[in-house]
Design an enzyme around this catalytic site. Structure first.
Site, PDB file in Angstrom:
ATOM      1  N   GLU A 176      44.470  26.138  39.666  1.00 26.42           N
ATOM      2  CA  GLU A 176      44.150  26.320  41.076  1.00 26.42           C
ATOM      3  C   GLU A 176      42.744  25.843  41.383  1.00 26.42           C
ATOM      4  O   GLU A 176      41.859  25.933  40.551  1.00 26.42           O
ATOM      5  CB  GLU A 176      44.232  27.811  41.417  1.00 26.42           C
ATOM      6  CG  GLU A 176      45.619  28.342  41.291  1.00 26.42           C
ATOM      7  CD  GLU A 176      45.649  29.847  41.166  1.00 26.42           C
ATOM      8  OE1 GLU A 176      44.893  30.516  41.891  1.00 26.42           O
ATOM      9  OE2 GLU A 176      46.436  30.334  40.343  1.00 26.42           O
TER      10      GLU A 176
ATOM     11  N   CYS B 166      35.661  25.825  44.497  1.00 26.21           N
ATOM     12  CA  CYS B 166      35.747  26.679  43.317  1.00 26.21           C
ATOM     13  C   CYS B 166      36.729  26.030  42.346  1.00 26.21           C
ATOM     14  O   CYS B 166      37.907  25.879  42.667  1.00 26.21           O
ATOM     15  CB  CYS B 166      36.232  28.063  43.746  1.00 26.21           C
ATOM     16  SG  CYS B 166      36.530  29.180  42.375  1.00 26.21           S
TER      17      CYS B 166
ATOM     18  N   CYS C 173      43.528  31.907  30.709  1.00 22.48           N
ATOM     19  CA  CYS C 173      42.258  32.426  30.204  1.00 22.48           C
ATOM     20  C   CYS C 173      42.567  33.435  29.115  1.00 22.48           C
ATOM     21  O   CYS C 173      43.600  34.110  29.161  1.00 22.48           O
ATOM     22  CB  CYS C 173      41.506  33.116  31.357  1.00 22.48           C
ATOM     23  SG  CYS C 173      39.868  33.717  30.908  1.00 22.48           S
TER      24      CYS C 173
ATOM     25  N   CYS D 168      40.337  40.193  30.995  1.00 19.85           N
ATOM     26  CA  CYS D 168      39.810  41.180  31.951  1.00 19.85           C
ATOM     27  C   CYS D 168      40.989  41.835  32.686  1.00 19.85           C
ATOM     28  O   CYS D 168      41.895  41.153  33.154  1.00 19.85           O
ATOM     29  CB  CYS D 168      38.867  40.516  32.948  1.00 19.85           C
ATOM     30  SG  CYS D 168      37.468  39.708  32.145  1.00 19.85           S
TER      31      CYS D 168
ATOM     32  N   CYS E 116      42.076  40.821  36.442  1.00 20.96           N
ATOM     33  CA  CYS E 116      42.142  39.403  36.792  1.00 20.96           C
ATOM     34  C   CYS E 116      43.516  38.797  36.520  1.00 20.96           C
ATOM     35  O   CYS E 116      44.116  39.040  35.470  1.00 20.96           O
ATOM     36  CB  CYS E 116      41.077  38.654  35.990  1.00 20.96           C
ATOM     37  SG  CYS E 116      41.025  36.901  36.370  1.00 20.96           S
TER      38      CYS E 116
ATOM     39  N   CYS F 213      41.441  34.323  41.669  1.00 24.11           N
ATOM     40  CA  CYS F 213      41.727  33.516  40.478  1.00 24.11           C
ATOM     41  C   CYS F 213      43.113  33.787  39.927  1.00 24.11           C
ATOM     42  O   CYS F 213      43.466  34.920  39.647  1.00 24.11           O
ATOM     43  CB  CYS F 213      40.773  33.866  39.340  1.00 24.11           C
ATOM     44  SG  CYS F 213      39.107  34.014  39.833  1.00 24.11           S
TER      45      CYS F 213
HETATM   46  N1  SAH Z   1      35.517  33.653  33.419  1.00 24.18           N
HETATM   47  C1  SAH Z   1      34.446  33.549  34.359  1.00 24.18           C
HETATM   48  C2  SAH Z   1      34.799  32.804  35.633  1.00 24.18           C
HETATM   49  C3  SAH Z   1      36.112  33.078  36.303  1.00 24.18           C
HETATM   50  S1  SAH Z   1      36.360  34.574  37.180  1.00 24.18           S
HETATM   51  C4  SAH Z   1      33.900  34.909  34.689  1.00 24.18           C
HETATM   52  O1  SAH Z   1      34.449  35.902  34.213  1.00 24.18           O
HETATM   53  O2  SAH Z   1      32.889  34.998  35.376  1.00 24.18           O
HETATM   54  C5  SAH Z   1      35.413  34.458  38.647  1.00 24.18           C
HETATM   55  C6  SAH Z   1      35.013  35.830  39.188  1.00 24.18           C
HETATM   56  O3  SAH Z   1      36.098  36.494  39.849  1.00 24.18           O
HETATM   57  C7  SAH Z   1      34.520  36.753  38.108  1.00 24.18           C
HETATM   58  O4  SAH Z   1      33.390  37.439  38.538  1.00 24.18           O
HETATM   59  C8  SAH Z   1      35.695  37.682  37.952  1.00 24.18           C
HETATM   60  O5  SAH Z   1      35.318  38.866  37.337  1.00 24.18           O
HETATM   61  C9  SAH Z   1      36.162  37.840  39.388  1.00 24.18           C
HETATM   62  N2  SAH Z   1      37.507  38.368  39.554  1.00 24.18           N
HETATM   63  C10 SAH Z   1      38.586  38.176  38.783  1.00 24.18           C
HETATM   64  N3  SAH Z   1      39.648  38.863  39.252  1.00 24.18           N
HETATM   65  C11 SAH Z   1      39.228  39.489  40.375  1.00 24.18           C
HETATM   66  C12 SAH Z   1      39.858  40.357  41.305  1.00 24.18           C
HETATM   67  N4  SAH Z   1      41.144  40.707  41.184  1.00 24.18           N
HETATM   68  N5  SAH Z   1      39.115  40.798  42.333  1.00 24.18           N
HETATM   69  C13 SAH Z   1      37.808  40.451  42.474  1.00 24.18           C
HETATM   70  N6  SAH Z   1      37.164  39.649  41.617  1.00 24.18           N
HETATM   71  C14 SAH Z   1      37.856  39.183  40.571  1.00 24.18           C
END
Ligand code: SAH
Length: 368
Positions: free
Chosen positions: A114, A127, A134, A138, A141, A358
């Protein structure tokens, strides 16, 4: 990177198959200006050929080698045989009421990523994704739902930018800033991510200032230190999400490898090396990390660090059962941080009516 032209069939051992096995095509979007020069020299071309091709790619936004009409016809045939210009195609597009556009792009191997365009009053921000899927795991995510499929090449990341730049050309606008905040952990795909930055910041290409590029990481400490030593003028964003190790480890497995103290040491090192203020991302999750106790611990943690905190109301992911923090509580959280001297703002949400977080669109389309 080089793209494998054919899947190999190891049973058929004819000469032809062997040739196909070793045949690789060079991605034009994946070459830095110096690499383009070297490659042209290898093809027996004069030096100015590299400039011409770069010009077609980035100034004239060509989408095919055939368009490069000031190259000798015979050389265009050689290029078509040895190189590819663009390897992705659009699968779906969603446009939000606020102008945010999210596209799902299919790569040459059938996997998808995406890319999002956000329109701010200060410019257009793209973005980009750095990996297919990934492996950081997390819990909040969507990108991580199917694990990591593969790294993107530098060219595949550049192409995401060019995709939107061509769209913006129709409005005589440009991509003015870039965030590596799509799917994937950019610092795990370090070389491609840095090469991508080298390419888009080159004056010969689309010349995006390093200060307008943000790399977001979940907290890969050795890679943060390595990046600090490069002294680039980019912004580093850290996905923090909690000031407490126990909670952060339960949300972000990476915290078990490098805890908050090690992460903060690396952040201070980054500031010392680059003089660049850090950015901390904090997704507020209802009842998990959003009460004032967390705000105060966060302020303690960040005291003395040159930084800005971005508070993001967590995006709903159907596969994850997280609640959003009520508006008043978000306000109270940011007020508390500000009161304690921490520079914090609530990130304006964009594309909330589309699957703009994401990995959401890819999941929604059943492409995991
Ligand atoms: N792997 C990298 C970049 C990708 S995620 C990182 O972790 O920073 C980009 C951002 O979106 C990160 O801050 C991540 O924690 C956040 N993110 C992921 N899922 C999310 C969600 N459901 N709601 C809000 N932020 C989210």
């Amino acid at each position: 990177m080089q793209i494998e032209k054919n899947e190999c069939n190891r049973e058929v051992n004819t000469l032809e198959t062997l040739i196909e096995l070793t045949e690789k095509k060079t991605e034009l979007y994946g070459l830095r200006p110096d690499e383009m020069e070297q490659w042209m020299a290898k093809l027996g071309q004069p030096k100015f050929r590299a400039k011409q091709v770069y010009n077609w790619l980035y100034k004239k936004r060509a989408t095919s080698i055939d368009e490069m009409t000031d190259l000798p016809a015979a050389f265009r045939e050689v290029l078509k045989e040895k190189a590819v210009l663009g390897t992705m195609k659009e699968v779906t597009r969603q446009t939000s009421r606020d102008g945010t556009i999210k596209i799902l792009l299919e790569l040459h191997d059938g996997s998808t990523v995406e890319t999002v365009l956000m329109r701010h009053n200060y410019g257009n921000s793209v973005c980009v994704s750095s990996q297919v899927g990934c492996r950081m795991g997390c819990t909040f995510c969507a990108s991580t739902l199917g694990g990591l499929i593969r790294n993107l090449s530098a060219g595949e990341i550049v192409e995401q930018i060019m995709f939107f730049q061509r769209l913006l050309d129709a409005e005589e606008q440009r991509v003015s800033s870039v965030v590596l905040m799509g799917s994937g952990e950019p610092l795990e795909n370090y070389d491609a991510a840095m090469k991508f930055i080298d390419i888009i910041t080159a004056p010969e290409s689309i010349n995006i200032g390093a200060r307008h590029i943000t790399v977001s990481t979940s907290g890969l400490v050795p890679a943060i230190r390595r990046l600090a030593d490069e002294k680039r003028q980019i912004t580093l964003a850290i996905s923090l999400h909690s000031p407490f190790d126990e909670l952060r480890s339960s949300m972000m497995p990476v915290n078990r490898a490098w805890n908050i103290e090690q992460l903060m040491d690396a952040c201070r090192y980054y500031w010392n090396q680059t003089g660049r203020r850090l950015s901390f991302e904090y997704a507020l999750i209802g009842g998990v990390n959003d009460d004032l106790r967390h705000a105060r611990a966060l302020a303690d943690l960040l005291r003395g660090v040159q930084c800005h905190v971005n508070l993001i109301p967590v995006n709903y992911v159907p596969e994850r059962n997280y609640q959003r923090t009520p508006k008043e509580q978000i306000r109270a959280f940011v007020d508390e941080l500000n009161r304690l001297g921490i520079n914090a703002t609530i990130r304006r949400e964009m594309g909330h009516d589309i699957a703009a977080a994401c990995g959401q669109l890819r999941a929604e389309q059943g492409r995991i």
